[in-house]
Design an enzyme around this catalytic site. Structure first.
Site, PDB file in Angstrom:
ATOM      1  N   SER A   1       0.831  -1.198   0.000  1.00 27.34           N
ATOM      2  CA  SER A   1       0.000   0.000   0.000  1.00 27.34           C
ATOM      3  C   SER A   1       0.873   1.258   0.000  1.00 27.34           C
ATOM      4  CB  SER A   1      -0.961  -0.051   1.196  1.00 27.34           C
ATOM      5  OG  SER A   1      -2.016   0.861   1.036  1.00 27.34           O
TER       6      SER A   1
ATOM      7  N   ASP B   1      -5.699  -3.626  -2.766  1.00 28.70           N
ATOM      8  CA  ASP B   1      -4.734  -3.357  -1.697  1.00 28.70           C
ATOM      9  C   ASP B   1      -4.112  -4.629  -1.115  1.00 28.70           C
ATOM     10  OD1 ASP B   1      -3.391  -2.338   0.554  1.00 28.70           O
ATOM     11  OD2 ASP B   1      -4.900  -0.777   0.835  1.00 28.70           O
TER      12      ASP B   1
END
Length: 334
Positions: free
Chosen positions: A80, A193
């Site tokens: 991320s 993600d």
């Protein structure tokens, strides 16, 4: 004794000392040959940067503290926002990245709103255009430091390691927070993600050959901190307080208890998920050094609080430098 009478072995660069201890012969070789010293392999250092949205600016402080201590990682990987900062560092354009992005203001955050409603609230194109000003997009294989990012396949839940192709595409996939950013379609599938499966990817750093791993975990103390504080005097603590201030007349003040706002529920749920998964993964794949900045007071979307997060990242990494010295990583501080 004249030079002619000296034993010939006394001129050797390697001295062999024989000692007898309790009937056993102990052989100690004192190596003085410079060629041998040069051949000794130093441990490969891996830097793992965890997920955490706006708290991820702390990674900038971590890198600065390492640079100040004269420590240069051999491997960098992240998930991320950790993938974003890690990619910028691995590209060799870290200073440019910090100048262009770390000074982000609240107005910049609002300007990223390119609503899509096709798999996510935001398309993410404006955000990536902003990030692209910080470092040049190039194939991951051509970065100055070996780099990889983690993403999640929404098709089968698999953990995907992105180690080739466009750096910015890998970063975009790794930070595609479900519901906020649209997924990214790649040859590895439809990706979101990486924090869903591996928020602090120690296993990836080991797979890339790291002997010593520094893991930066941004989840310390964050569970429950994103919920609305029902006390009006503590209103600064909730995730959407700045938005409520901007639209105050639509959010009338009241002393009555109320349910958390939508953003607060989403943020708190993501925090819980990150903490649980991080604890589980790091229990089975422990790093050698854990750096845990205290960032619970910074919300997931508080990107304008970069300087505050950077200072805490520097503090936390500086405090952990002693552990590196014990593991054979030389530091200027040690």
């Amino acid at each position: 004794m004249s030079p002619r009478d000296r034993p010939r072995h006394a001129t050797c660069t390697t001295l062999i000392v024989l000692r007898r201890f309790r009937g056993c012969c102990l052989v100690a070789n004192l190596i003085q040959d410079p060629a041998f010293v040069r051949k000794r392999r130093l441990p490969r250092l891996g830097l793992v940067l965890g997920s955490g949205a706006a708290r991820g600016w702390a990674h900038v402080g971590v890198v600065r503290a390492l640079e100040r201590a004269g420590v240069r990682p051999d491997i960098v990987c992240g998930t991320s926002v950790g993938a974003l900062v890690g990619a910028a560092y691995a590209s060799g354009e870290f200073d440019r990245f910090c100048t262009g992005t770390a000074g982000m203001r609240r107005g910049d955050v609002l300007s990223f709103a390119d609503f899509g409603f096709g798999g996510g609230l935001l398309k993410g194109q404006r955000f990536m255009s902003f990030v692209g000003r910080g470092f040049e997009d190039r194939p991951i294989e051509e970065l100055k430091i070996p780099f990889a990012a983690v993403a999640t396949s929404v098709e089968n839940g698999a953990e995907v390691w992105l180690r080739k192709g466009s750096t910015l595409n890998a970063v975009r996939a790794s930070l595609a927070m479900p519901g906020l950013f649209t997924p990214v379609v790649t040859e590895d599938g439809i990706l979101v993600d990486g924090a869903l499966v591996n928020p602090v990817p120690v296993s990836l750093a080991r797979a890339m050959g790291a002997d010593v791993v520094i893991a930066v975990d941004l989840s310390y103390g964050i569970v429950g901190r994103s919920l609305v504080v029902k006390n009006a005097e503590a209103g600064e603590a909730d995730e959407a307080s700045w938005l409520r201030k901007s639209l105050g007349r639509f959010w009338p003040a009241t002393d009555e208890p109320r349910l958390p706002a939508l953003l607060d529920v989403i943020a708190s749920s993501l925090d819980i998920m990150q903490v649980r998964i991080t604890r589980s993964r790091m229990a089975g794949e422990p790093p050698d050094v854990i750096v845990a900045p205290r960032l619970a007071h910074i919300g997931l979307l508080d990107f304008d609080r970069a300087e505050e997060a950077i200072r805490e990242g520097e503090r936390a990494m500086t405090a952990a430098l002693g552990g590196l010295s014990l593991l054979g990583i030389a530091t200027a501080a040690g």
